[in-house]
Design a protein around this motif. Structure first.
Motif, PDB file in Angstrom:
ATOM      1  N   PHE A 123      -2.508  -8.316 -16.581  1.00 42.38           N
ATOM      2  CA  PHE A 123      -3.461  -8.933 -17.516  1.00 42.38           C
ATOM      3  C   PHE A 123      -2.766  -9.897 -18.466  1.00 42.38           C
ATOM      4  CE2 PHE A 123      -5.037  -4.486 -16.716  1.00 42.38           C
ATOM      5  CZ  PHE A 123      -5.910  -4.858 -15.701  1.00 42.38           C
ATOM      6  N   VAL A 124      -2.001 -10.792 -17.902  1.00 39.00           N
ATOM      7  CA  VAL A 124      -1.227 -11.727 -18.708  1.00 39.00           C
ATOM      8  C   VAL A 124      -1.252 -13.081 -18.015  1.00 39.00           C
ATOM      9  CG1 VAL A 124       0.993 -11.316 -17.552  1.00 39.00           C
ATOM     10  CG2 VAL A 124       0.970 -11.936 -19.970  1.00 39.00           C
ATOM     11  N   GLU A 125      -1.087 -14.134 -18.817  1.00 39.92           N
ATOM     12  CA  GLU A 125      -0.975 -15.473 -18.254  1.00 39.92           C
ATOM     13  C   GLU A 125       0.436 -15.996 -18.472  1.00 39.92           C
ATOM     14  OE1 GLU A 125      -4.132 -17.397 -20.291  1.00 39.92           O
ATOM     15  OE2 GLU A 125      -5.588 -17.008 -18.678  1.00 39.92           O
ATOM     16  N   GLN A 126       0.702 -17.151 -17.883  1.00 38.95           N
ATOM     17  CA  GLN A 126       2.028 -17.753 -17.983  1.00 38.95           C
ATOM     18  C   GLN A 126       2.533 -17.827 -19.428  1.00 38.95           C
ATOM     19  OE1 GLN A 126       2.678 -21.006 -15.320  1.00 38.95           O
ATOM     20  NE2 GLN A 126       3.705 -22.249 -16.871  1.00 38.95           N
ATOM     21  N   ALA A 127       1.684 -18.286 -20.325  1.00 32.71           N
ATOM     22  CA  ALA A 127       2.106 -18.450 -21.718  1.00 32.71           C
ATOM     23  C   ALA A 127       2.494 -17.107 -22.331  1.00 32.71           C
ATOM     24  CB  ALA A 127       0.992 -19.096 -22.530  1.00 32.71           C
ATOM     25  N   GLY A 128       1.841 -16.038 -21.883  1.00 34.58           N
ATOM     26  CA  GLY A 128       2.156 -14.714 -22.417  1.00 34.58           C
ATOM     27  C   GLY A 128       3.548 -14.265 -22.011  1.00 34.58           C
TER      28      GLY A 128
ATOM     29  N   SER B 204       2.279  -5.906   5.540  1.00 29.70           N
ATOM     30  CA  SER B 204       0.924  -5.347   5.548  1.00 29.70           C
ATOM     31  C   SER B 204       0.695  -4.395   4.387  1.00 29.70           C
ATOM     32  CB  SER B 204       0.663  -4.643   6.878  1.00 29.70           C
ATOM     33  OG  SER B 204       1.598  -3.603   7.054  1.00 29.70           O
ATOM     34  N   HIS B 205       1.746  -3.647   3.984  1.00 31.04           N
ATOM     35  CA  HIS B 205       1.558  -2.714   2.870  1.00 31.04           C
ATOM     36  C   HIS B 205       1.236  -3.452   1.571  1.00 31.04           C
ATOM     37  CE1 HIS B 205       5.813  -3.776   3.159  1.00 31.04           C
ATOM     38  NE2 HIS B 205       5.870  -3.627   1.865  1.00 31.04           N
ATOM     39  N   LEU B 206       1.845  -4.621   1.400  1.00 31.10           N
ATOM     40  CA  LEU B 206       1.571  -5.386   0.186  1.00 31.10           C
ATOM     41  C   LEU B 206       0.158  -5.960   0.214  1.00 31.10           C
ATOM     42  CD1 LEU B 206       2.958  -6.409  -2.472  1.00 31.10           C
ATOM     43  CD2 LEU B 206       3.278  -8.559  -1.275  1.00 31.10           C
ATOM     44  N   LEU B 207      -0.245  -6.467   1.372  1.00 27.79           N
ATOM     45  CA  LEU B 207      -1.598  -7.011   1.508  1.00 27.79           C
ATOM     46  C   LEU B 207      -2.638  -5.912   1.287  1.00 27.79           C
ATOM     47  CD1 LEU B 207      -0.931  -9.318   4.563  1.00 27.79           C
ATOM     48  CD2 LEU B 207      -1.595 -10.077   2.266  1.00 27.79           C
ATOM     49  N   GLU B 208      -2.366  -4.737   1.838  1.00 29.17           N
ATOM     50  CA  GLU B 208      -3.271  -3.615   1.634  1.00 29.17           C
ATOM     51  C   GLU B 208      -3.355  -3.256   0.145  1.00 29.17           C
ATOM     52  OE1 GLU B 208      -3.922   0.205   4.490  1.00 29.17           O
ATOM     53  OE2 GLU B 208      -1.889  -0.610   4.448  1.00 29.17           O
ATOM     54  N   ALA B 209      -2.205  -3.297  -0.501  1.00 32.20           N
ATOM     55  CA  ALA B 209      -2.168  -2.965  -1.928  1.00 32.20           C
ATOM     56  C   ALA B 209      -3.004  -3.952  -2.736  1.00 32.20           C
ATOM     57  CB  ALA B 209      -0.725  -2.947  -2.426  1.00 32.20           C
ATOM     58  N   LEU B 210      -2.909  -5.242  -2.391  1.00 39.76           N
ATOM     59  CA  LEU B 210      -3.683  -6.242  -3.127  1.00 39.76           C
ATOM     60  C   LEU B 210      -5.181  -6.019  -2.922  1.00 39.76           C
ATOM     61  CD1 LEU B 210      -1.680  -9.576  -2.562  1.00 39.76           C
ATOM     62  CD2 LEU B 210      -1.530  -7.964  -4.459  1.00 39.76           C
ATOM     63  N   ASP B 211      -5.519  -5.397  -1.817  1.00 41.67           N
ATOM     64  CA  ASP B 211      -6.929  -5.138  -1.506  1.00 41.67           C
ATOM     65  C   ASP B 211      -7.428  -3.844  -2.145  1.00 41.67           C
ATOM     66  OD1 ASP B 211      -8.871  -6.592  -0.328  1.00 41.67           O
ATOM     67  OD2 ASP B 211      -8.217  -6.236   1.739  1.00 41.67           O
ATOM     68  N   SER B 212      -6.546  -3.152  -2.855  1.00 43.69           N
ATOM     69  CA  SER B 212      -6.891  -1.833  -3.383  1.00 43.69           C
ATOM     70  C   SER B 212      -7.046  -1.837  -4.903  1.00 43.69           C
ATOM     71  CB  SER B 212      -5.802  -0.817  -3.003  1.00 43.69           C
ATOM     72  OG  SER B 212      -5.512  -0.893  -1.632  1.00 43.69           O
ATOM     73  N   GLY B 213      -7.459  -2.987  -5.434  1.00 45.26           N
ATOM     74  CA  GLY B 213      -7.622  -3.061  -6.881  1.00 45.26           C
ATOM     75  C   GLY B 213      -6.348  -3.508  -7.563  1.00 45.26           C
ATOM     76  N   ALA B 214      -5.862  -4.695  -7.186  1.00 45.08           N
ATOM     77  CA  ALA B 214      -4.657  -5.235  -7.831  1.00 45.08           C
ATOM     78  C   ALA B 214      -5.080  -6.043  -9.044  1.00 45.08           C
ATOM     79  CB  ALA B 214      -3.887  -6.105  -6.852  1.00 45.08           C
ATOM     80  N   PRO B 215      -4.474  -5.802 -10.177  1.00 43.38           N
ATOM     81  CA  PRO B 215      -4.831  -6.570 -11.378  1.00 43.38           C
ATOM     82  C   PRO B 215      -4.143  -7.932 -11.355  1.00 43.38           C
ATOM     83  CG  PRO B 215      -3.036  -5.076 -11.896  1.00 43.38           C
ATOM     84  CD  PRO B 215      -3.400  -4.824 -10.455  1.00 43.38           C
ATOM     85  N   PRO B 216      -4.659  -8.910 -12.090  1.00 42.40           N
ATOM     86  CA  PRO B 216      -3.893 -10.149 -12.280  1.00 42.40           C
ATOM     87  C   PRO B 216      -2.566  -9.784 -12.945  1.00 42.40           C
ATOM     88  CG  PRO B 216      -6.105 -10.328 -13.225  1.00 42.40           C
ATOM     89  CD  PRO B 216      -5.916  -8.904 -12.836  1.00 42.40           C
ATOM     90  N   HIS B 217      -1.476 -10.343 -12.486  1.00 41.82           N
ATOM     91  CA  HIS B 217      -0.184  -9.954 -13.031  1.00 41.82           C
ATOM     92  C   HIS B 217       0.853 -11.038 -12.830  1.00 41.82           C
ATOM     93  CE1 HIS B 217       0.008  -8.774  -8.780  1.00 41.82           C
ATOM     94  NE2 HIS B 217       1.313  -8.771  -8.865  1.00 41.82           N
ATOM     95  N   GLY B 218       1.920 -10.924 -13.567  1.00 35.81           N
ATOM     96  CA  GLY B 218       3.009 -11.882 -13.472  1.00 35.81           C
ATOM     97  C   GLY B 218       4.226 -11.339 -14.170  1.00 35.81           C
TER      98      GLY B 218
END
Lengths: 657, 657
Positions: free
Chosen positions: A301-306, A579-593
């Motif tokens: 839950f952060v943007e680049q500036a954060g 595939s594990h990472l793609l599956e993870a993104l499909d399982s409720g991944a929050p915006p992150h950085g």
């Protein structure tokens, strides 16, 4: 349940207590003039089995045999009985032992009246480890040493015990003694005794601790350790392999915890950091290490500036005060601006000498090579102006610059000197019209005495070329005594808006990630990912310090469909390995950085060390060897068997155990 | 030098500032009734290029898009506009979204009047990631949820944005839903969302931070990172190998930084610590991990008692207050006492049932098997008394105990029940004289209803045997509902005075180190190293918690001659591989010692986790696999080439990339 206390425990506890008492007793003794033995006896007698835990002293002499370190005694300690432990730094006039530990030096005086002590002194060797007990006293007037923090006192020895005798060493442990790098590495345990290496290691420890405080206490980060025995990542050609006991199966030592940090965000950890050990098998590259440490950070839950604000705060908080303050926020330029002005994506902004586009001046030129350069796709004529270069640079300097242009970039370099009267001196000058000269001087701001370096070719070449020459000029100028870059300055700089993809070298039509395939596009460019990927800017940011990249990070793709498109359609990767990472993104991944800072590099710049090897306790040589233990080493065929591997071509030289 | 600020920079900075302003604006808005847009516009207008760095907020919402976490809203926030980000935990009554992040849950109310919001609500799936903006309000009277820290409030949604939709998951993210270990490991990023795993990871982070504070700030320790790519150590059969690009040469991933920590002492670092990643290739052992973390500590000029006091202070300082206080100093017993009383060198001292030597009772016995046991070298008859065992244990329990004795130790076990009138019930009892019975009851303190387990054989067998049965009995008793071991108790215990050497298994006449070859002998036994090495006690200490070893350390040999004698003459090692260490000891090595604490094990005991896998973010399975990514994985022959290795027997199954 009670457990019987053993005699041993009693003994060891008593020893410790005696020790604690010893310090108190020593102090008491001086004030109250009670004989030491009486006081120690009293301590022993008053000891009971339950040592109150809170009585442990703190500081560098806690739970130790010494009463003080070698750097802490001052005139106010005069009269105190002390027990010092350290290394013999010097022996002077058959009278003095200069004792050293990490904290400093103390002069110990051996009375000439004490035969047994003098005998011991006679046998002492430099760098032996000794224990000295004695009394602190002010030095006689006129014998103080103002260069030594303990120079106002000395310790009159009552006893001296040699704990370990030092043999003849391969080099002296004196800061002024120059040693070859190879010798320093072979005897690293001696090299680390130098003041500089002690300071470097301690600064590194302190900086790390401050960073942790900032992240944990001020911003709620969680320190999570991630595995280093992992799976090979696609394109992970630089990953060390670790054979497992299952035939044909290997772990891989990852270059960064990139996948794990993203998975921790999917896991809802919210804010992660780790001082992560990373591995990169690059063979022999100067000033690279096969293992290194990065300060690895990821947030949800952060943007680049954060992220950028967090890192600025992190550095401000942990920056050693003795290095001066950091002005914040750090300047920030785009990748395009960096390339335009400095010909580099990690510009050294401690000095000017920016690149100047002088194409306009020559738009109607008749000079053949300039005309032809401008005629080609993205052709450009650019210059840098070296202030006072005409005086500073000798002809061999100019030759060196031209040689760089020729050997690294395959280009010719034109050099023009500005004469006192404002005309240009150069083989080129006879072809230049007065308006050419005027334009050149106007655009570059060159003044009499300055030197102009001019190159004409495609933008993709002319910028890196002049960017490199800019740095080479700076070194030459400094070699001539010009203080171009303030040696105490720390210029942090953010670079943003990198391209997300680059044409793949040697494979026309193919693309590769400019950084890594998990970087999200800049929001305004997101639609271009599907139509014009080369036009897409990524939400990537690099942190540059004095012309070195010290960190890089990005906002990540958090949607599986976008990630799949990038991996499969743009990069043509085999998606099954991720595939594990793609599956993870499909399982409720929050915006992150997040970001990763190169700790070794950052600290080496802070302490102005010539190499990152100077801020690493036990570094490898540039060939990846540990010169002390001779790692990597030969392993017997027998030892390889459990891993179902054998050494192949060229005919292996194996040593049996 | 000024660097032009880019429009991008301005934009990102503005976004951030807008964000900070947003929080202020929200608060102002509620109080001052100014429309949000007007306030935000004012913020934008008042923004200048220099963002004052000190304005960054701290805490878990710093530099973030959210205004609050999901766990922090309370009635005093009523009326505030908030922006929450989190996962959909529940959907209730087509009216409520329960939003979750690591900090807790918040109930969000979707007004039935808002058509667009209701449409979004209809499409929401559990575990999707959403952003909710809205106003905090007290829940209507009677609808408070006292089980929820935020149960007095709810957020009336003004907007709801789905940031990422969650597909159907392999299991529900509810703490009450049981999942198989394999499924948890395969989808570790989902498993980590559970309250328990979140707490475990956070506790681990906090504990580590406290330990670092104690060591750095209170005792002057230096955090030094040591290499993990090192040289194979003698006898390092459990070390993973890492092929290098030089044919036949391998690095080794060390089991601990033992050599480096000692070299750092030789280097004068004085006090070193590191949270060290260690590697051990043990194939498949239950509850072991191929990589693990130890808190590695080493000090110069210290004795055993000093290291023990430091560790006690370390644990006291870092111990989570919610687990209760630790009484100190920790009890300490010798290895001999531990073996005598508990039949184990890591006794669980949370309960009694000590071993009792009843050999004296039977010194003149006619019972054949007892007589023969006493006749053998170091023969002994020993018993443990199980309180109320007659009632608690069923015959299948007794069978299980006898089976352990038989299968693990090859011994018969005699079981005697004490009858209400004080006689013994057992096949053995007809052979027992009244004085035998009296002696037995007297020595063991057995009372009517108790059970006596008796074994007779050599001390080396009978002690471990009864030690193991003691633990097995405890488990059986607890399975029958007896609270034998206080589940909230933490019993730390030091074990000291271990033997320095042990007879090497399978090689009569040869010796091996009980711990490692660098341990110094106890001072009084030092001369025996040259004459009777088996009689020598080492200055080794183990720290035991609730029957598990959580740490071990020693005072080290600091003289080269002693170390050489141990390696060469006693252990018959090839000293050439340790020549760098011997040389270092000869170059002014201070007396030193240290300890290593097993962080994974320690934390798993603290949180009472059934396995260390529950305190590691991404553990391997007991076969050493990462079930999420399928590491270790097959590697192509092509990828092996740079390392000059190939896969050998059995015929390798290789996957081409």
């Amino acid at each position: 349940m009670t457990i019987r206390m053993t005699t041993l425990l009693q003994r060891t506890r008593l020893l410790l207590r005696a020790h604690i008492c010893h310090r108190t007793a020593i102090a008491t003794s001086v004030q109250g003039h009670l004989p030491m033995k009486t006081i120690l006896k009293k301590c022993y007698l008053s000891t009971n089995h339950k040592r109150p835990a809170s009585s442990s002293p703190m500081g560098p002499c806690s739970v130790s045999l010494r009463s003080h370190t070698c750097g802490e005694l001052r005139p106010e300690h005069a009269g105190e009985k002390v027990a010092l432990y350290g290394w013999v730094q010097y022996l002077r006039q058959d009278l003095f032992v200069i004792l050293r530990d990490y904290s400093g030096l103390t002069q110990v005086l051996i009375s000439q009246d004490d035969g047994s002590l003098n005998e011991k002194l006679g046998e002492l060797t430099v760098e032996s480890v000794v224990k000295v007990t004695g009394t602190v006293r002010r030095r006689p007037e006129g014998q103080e040493n103002t260069n030594m923090p303990t120079g106002d006192i000395e310790v009159l020895a009552e006893n001296l015990e040699v704990l370990n005798t030092c043999r003849k060493l391969p080099f002296e442990i004196k800061d002024f003694v120059k040693k070859s790098e190879a010798l320093r590495m072979q005897y690293r345990y001696l090299d680390l005794r130098s003041t500089r290496m002690q300071q470097n290691l301690r600064l590194r420890s302190q900086l790390s601790m401050r960073m942790r405080e900032y992240l944990c206490h001020q911003h709620g980060f969680v320190d999570v350790e991630t595995p280093t025995l992992f799976k090979r990542t696609p394109g992970g050609a630089k990953e060390f392999l670790v054979p497992s006991r299952e035939p044909g199966r290997f772990y891989s030592l990852p270059q960064s915890p990139q996948q794990f940090k993203q998975l921790l965000m999917v896991a809802g950890v919210d804010r992660y950091f780790q001082f992560a050990r990373c591995y990169r098998d690059e063979g022999s590259k100067p000033d690279r290490q096969p293992e290194f440490t990065q300060v690895d950070i990821e947030m949800s839950f952060v943007e680049q500036a954060g992220v950028m604000a967090l890192v600025e705060g992190l550095l401000r908080y942990s920056w050693p005060p003795e290095l001066g303050g950091l002005s914040q926020p750090f300047p920030c330029i785009t990748y395009s601006e960096a390339m335009r002005d400095y010909g580099s994506d990690k510009p050294d902004t401690r000095f000017h000498m920016k690149l100047v586009d002088i194409s306009e001046v020559f738009v109607n030129t008749k000079i053949e090579f300039l005309k032809s350069a401008l005629g080609q796709s993205e052709g450009s004529i650019q210059a840098i102006c070296v202030p006072d270069g005409g005086r500073l640079f000798k002809s061999k300097d100019l030759e060196a610059l031209k040689e760089t242009a020729r050997s690294v970039f395959g280009q010719e370099l034109s050099v023009l000197a500005v004469r006192p009267e404002g005309t240009l001196k150069s083989p080129l000058s006879k072809h230049l019209s007065p308006s050419d000269t005027e334009g050149l001087l106007g655009e570059t701001g060159a003044r009499p005495g300055d030197l102009l370096l001019v190159s004409a070719c495609s933008l993709h070449t002319v910028r890196p070329l002049l960017g490199k020459l800019r740095l080479q000029c700076a070194e030459l100028m400094e070699a001539r005594g010009v203080t171009l870059r303030d040696p105490t300055a720390f210029h942090f700089l953010w670079i943003v808006d990198f391209p997300l993809f680059l044409p793949k070298e040697g494979e026309p039509g193919s693309l590769e990630s400019a950084h890594h395939p998990f970087t999200a596009p800049v929001a305004q460019d997101a639609h271009l990912v599907y139509t014009e990927p080369l036009q897409v800017r990524g939400q990537h940011y690099d942190l540059v310090l004095n012309g070195c990249e010290v960190g890089g990070g990005s906002i990540r793709i958090h949607k599986a469909a976008e990630q799949l498109h990038v991996l499969k359609n743009i990069l043509k990767e085999d998606v099954s390995v991720l595939s594990h990472l793609l599956e993870a993104l499909d399982s409720g991944a929050p915006p992150h950085g997040g970001i990763a800072l190169g700790l070794d590099r950052l600290i080496s710049l802070m302490v102005r060390a010539p190499s990152i090897r100077d801020v690493i306790a036990f570094p490898k040589s540039f060939r990846g060897h540990d010169l002390m233990s001779q790692a990597p080493d030969y392993v017997s065929e027998e030892d390889l068997k459990p891993y179902h591997i054998s050494v192949t071509w060229p005919p292996a030289k194996t040593e049996e155990k």
